[in-house]
Write a protein that holds these residues in place. Structure first.
Motif, short mmCIF file in Angstrom:
data_model
loop_
_atom_site.label_atom_id
_atom_site.label_comp_id
_atom_site.label_asym_id
_atom_site.label_seq_id
_atom_site.Cartn_x
_atom_site.Cartn_y
_atom_site.Cartn_z
N TRP A 99 23.41 8.88 -11.73
CA TRP A 99 22.61 9.02 -10.52
C TRP A 99 21.43 8.05 -10.54
N VAL A 100 20.82 7.81 -11.69
CA VAL A 100 19.71 6.86 -11.77
C VAL A 100 20.21 5.45 -11.46
N ALA A 101 21.38 5.08 -11.99
CA ALA A 101 21.93 3.75 -11.71
C ALA A 101 22.24 3.58 -10.22
N LEU A 102 22.85 4.61 -9.61
CA LEU A 102 23.15 4.53 -8.18
C LEU A 102 21.88 4.44 -7.34
N PHE A 103 20.83 5.20 -7.73
CA PHE A 103 19.58 5.13 -6.99
C PHE A 103 18.95 3.76 -7.10
N ALA A 104 19.00 3.13 -8.29
CA ALA A 104 18.42 1.79 -8.46
C ALA A 104 19.16 0.77 -7.60
N ILE A 105 20.49 0.85 -7.55
CA ILE A 105 21.25 -0.09 -6.73
C ILE A 105 20.97 0.14 -5.24
N ALA A 106 20.88 1.42 -4.85
CA ALA A 106 20.58 1.72 -3.44
C ALA A 106 19.19 1.22 -3.07
N ALA A 107 18.21 1.37 -3.99
CA ALA A 107 16.86 0.87 -3.72
C ALA A 107 16.86 -0.63 -3.56
N TRP A 108 17.64 -1.32 -4.39
CA TRP A 108 17.72 -2.78 -4.28
C TRP A 108 18.35 -3.19 -2.95
N VAL A 109 19.41 -2.50 -2.54
CA VAL A 109 20.05 -2.81 -1.25
C VAL A 109 19.07 -2.56 -0.10
N GLY A 110 18.36 -1.43 -0.15
CA GLY A 110 17.40 -1.14 0.91
C GLY A 110 16.27 -2.15 0.95
N PHE A 111 15.79 -2.54 -0.23
CA PHE A 111 14.72 -3.53 -0.29
C PHE A 111 15.21 -4.87 0.25
N SER A 112 16.46 -5.23 -0.04
CA SER A 112 16.99 -6.50 0.47
C SER A 112 17.07 -6.48 1.99
N ILE A 113 17.51 -5.38 2.57
CA ILE A 113 17.56 -5.27 4.03
C ILE A 113 16.17 -5.37 4.63
N TYR A 114 15.19 -4.73 3.98
CA TYR A 114 13.82 -4.82 4.48
C TYR A 114 13.30 -6.25 4.45
N LEU A 115 13.62 -6.99 3.36
CA LEU A 115 13.16 -8.38 3.29
C LEU A 115 13.79 -9.23 4.38
N LEU A 116 15.04 -8.95 4.71
CA LEU A 116 15.67 -9.70 5.79
C LEU A 116 14.97 -9.46 7.12
N THR A 117 14.50 -8.25 7.34
CA THR A 117 13.79 -7.96 8.58
C THR A 117 12.41 -8.60 8.61
N GLN A 118 11.84 -8.88 7.42
CA GLN A 118 10.50 -9.48 7.34
C GLN A 118 10.55 -10.97 7.08
N ALA A 119 11.73 -11.58 7.26
CA ALA A 119 11.85 -13.01 6.94
C ALA A 119 10.97 -13.88 7.82
#
Length: 571
Positions: free
Chosen positions: A436-456
């Motif tokens: 569950w910790v590994a899945l949460f870390a990957i999900a956080a990275w995916v969410g952060f990547s989407i956020y960066l795309l919106t703030q490009a």
């Protein structure tokens, strides 16, 4: 003078080991050990003396007429000794454990002692003597450590020598003088049992005389027994070594490839052969190789290792300031201390190494007070659960024992601990909280990547720099989690492929080893036939018309065998 040949004959077949026993022929200016089938010239006033373990001294006058004669000795004329020599009452002697706890492991967990393929071990009870048999079927030949516990005997750790193919050894019960009943390891065949009795009694000349006929008879019965690993084969080597028959010992070492296939026992015997041939450096090299392996399984081998270390240490020149020489001395001193430590704990009257695992020091529990017998019974009840099997010798049992090569008797190593095996590599997938910790870390990275795309398109440089710094940390954690999550499957595949390659390589090596063993056995048989034919006793059966084997073919085969393998048989 008469050329005499003697042989044992028995009508009942109760003592098959006697057929290999040598006798001493004494006469005028004559005192020699002779084995059955050997021819010797004897004077008219000669007589035979036979001192066979388990029997009273036997004497018989030789009555022979003519230039040659064959003397047949009746085994039924021998008077057996009482099993315990009247030192205990018969009812006490017949007491045997009715329930035995047994565990079987490799003798040690050294890297060079553990092959990839474990032998298949079966434990079979012997209802006649309340013991059991250790059977090895297939797999690699490795020394075994058998732990035996009962409520009447001290718990023992027994060393079982290497047995290959369909080999087996017996665990039987015996009672030393003024001591408790205890188990010991003995060969399954009568010839090996005779050698074991000679060696444990210190009668080395009789042992080496018996070994001469035993190795020839084994080769005639089954050609692979010339060189296959077995308890009896190792006892043959020790008989030649302790009987100072250096020619046959050297031939035995080459024929069996003892230094490569027999572990520490083979290396110690090869070192003894080199020492008897005045090759100190070769003996020293073999001693160092033996020190890196498990200790010898035979007690005489440990004693021989100690003696060779002492002799080599005394032969080194005493010069100060030589770093290499001091290093050699320290290694030999370490071998000495290891052997002394092992011999101080081992039984002195057993052929293989036998070590006590408990503090029972009473001579005999049957004569002990009731509270001590109850304490021994309670200790057995508690400790029996740590053993793998419970055998009841009064019943017919056959138990398969899967051997775990990773769990050897580590405490028995006589050398430094840097030769312990690497732990087994186990690749387990993530599960539970880690998943569950590994899945949460990957999900956080995916969410952060989407956020960066919106703030490009943001023009705030300071805020963007801070966000990128935080994203780098999250990215590192996410990549580590992804590697742990997805990399185990890839790594597991690599490990499985490596194990398959290792197993295939070992199977190929074992096949080549068996072929080499068969080749050495065939070469030894050719040389033995050449020796026998040269002495006037051709052992080859008729293979062509006319009933004769071509002399030049026989000699050519023997010369070819000697050119390939050296002298494997001595006349």
């Amino acid at each position: 003078m008469t050329k005499l040949t003697f042989r044992w004959v028995e009508s009942k077949g109760l003592h098959p080991q006697v057929s290999f026993a040598p006798v001493r022929i004494i006469g005028h200016n004559l005192d020699v050990l002779v084995t059955p089938g050997e021819e010797i010239e004897v004077p008219k006033d000669a007589y035979i003396v036979a001192e066979i373990p388990g029997f009273q001294r036997y004497e018989k006058e030789i009555v022979a007429e003519g230039p040659s004669a064959t003397l047949w000795l009746e085994v039924d004329d021998l008077i057996p000794l009482d099993e315990f020599d009247d030192r205990h009452e018969p009812e006490e002697c017949s007491a045997r454990p009715t329930k035995v706890a047994v565990s079987v492991k490799p003798w040690t967990a050294g890297r060079q002692s553990n092959p990839h393929t474990a032998p298949h071990i079966w434990l079979t009870t012997n209802q006649e003597d309340y013991g059991f048999t250790v059977n090895s079927k297939g797999g690699a030949a490795i020394p075994l450590a058998v732990e035996v516990a009962s409520r009447l005997t001290p718990h023992r750790l027994l060393a079982v020598p290497r047995i290959a193919g369909e080999g087996r050894c017996q665990i039987t019960w015996y009672r030393p003088w003024a001591s408790a009943l205890r188990p010991r390891v003995q060969p399954d065949d009568p010839a090996g049992q005779l050698l074991m009795e000679y060696l444990t009694a210190g009668r080395f000349l009789e042992a080496t005389a018996a070994a001469r006929i035993i190795e020839f008879s084994r080769g005639e019965l089954h050609i692979l027994d010339w060189s296959a690993a077995s308890y009896t084969q190792i006892l043959i080597g020790y008989s030649h070594a302790l009987g100072r028959d250096h020619a046959r010992l050297s031939a035995w070492c080459r024929r069996t490839a003892a230094a490569s296939l027999f572990g520490a026992d083979g290396l110690v015997l090869t070192a003894e052969s080199a020492w008897q041939e005045n090759c100190s450096q070769a003996a020293y090299d073999h001693m160092l190789k033996a020190a890196k392996l498990a200790p010898p399984t035979v007690t005489l081998g440990v004693e021989m290792q100690l003696r060779l270390a002492t002799l080599l240490l005394a032969r080194l020149p005493s010069k100060e300031g030589k770093g290499v020489m001091e290093s050699e001395k320290s290694k030999l001193v370490h071998i000495q201390s290891s052997c002394l430590h092992l011999l101080a704990r081992a039984d002195a009257d057993t052929a293989t190494v036998s070590l006590p695992q408990t503090g029972i020091t009473t001579p005999d529990l049957s004569d002990a007070p009731a509270w001590r017998r109850v304490a021994a019974w309670a200790r057995f009840v508690v400790t029996r659960w740590g053993y793998d099997h419970i055998l009841r010798p009064m019943r017919a049992q056959e138990i398969y024992h899967p051997l775990n090569l990773k769990k050897g008797m580590r405490q028995m190593s006589t050398t430094s601990t840097n030769n312990e095996p690497d732990e087994a590599v186990t690749i387990k997938p993530l599960a539970g909280p880690a998943l569950w910790v590994a899945l949460f870390a990957i999900a956080a990275w995916v969410g952060f990547s989407i956020y960066l795309l919106t703030q490009a398109g943001s023009t705030q440089e300071i805020s963007w720099t801070r966000i990128i710094w935080v994203f780098a940390s999250v990215e590192a954690i996410a990549f580590a989690a992804a590697g742990a999550l997805f990399g185990t499957a890839v790594q597991r595949g690599h490990v499985m492929q490596a194990e398959q390659r290792a197993e295939s390589a070992e199977n190929t090596a074992r096949q080549h080893q068996e072929e080499a063993t068969a080749g050495r056995a065939l070469a030894a048989s050719m040389q033995a036939d050449d020796i026998a034919a040269g002495a006037g006793e051709n052992r080859l059966k008729s293979m062509g018309t006319g009933g004769q084997v071509s002399e030049d073919v026989r000699r050519r085969h023997a010369q070819l065998a000697r050119s390939l393998f050296g002298d494997l048989v001595k006349p």
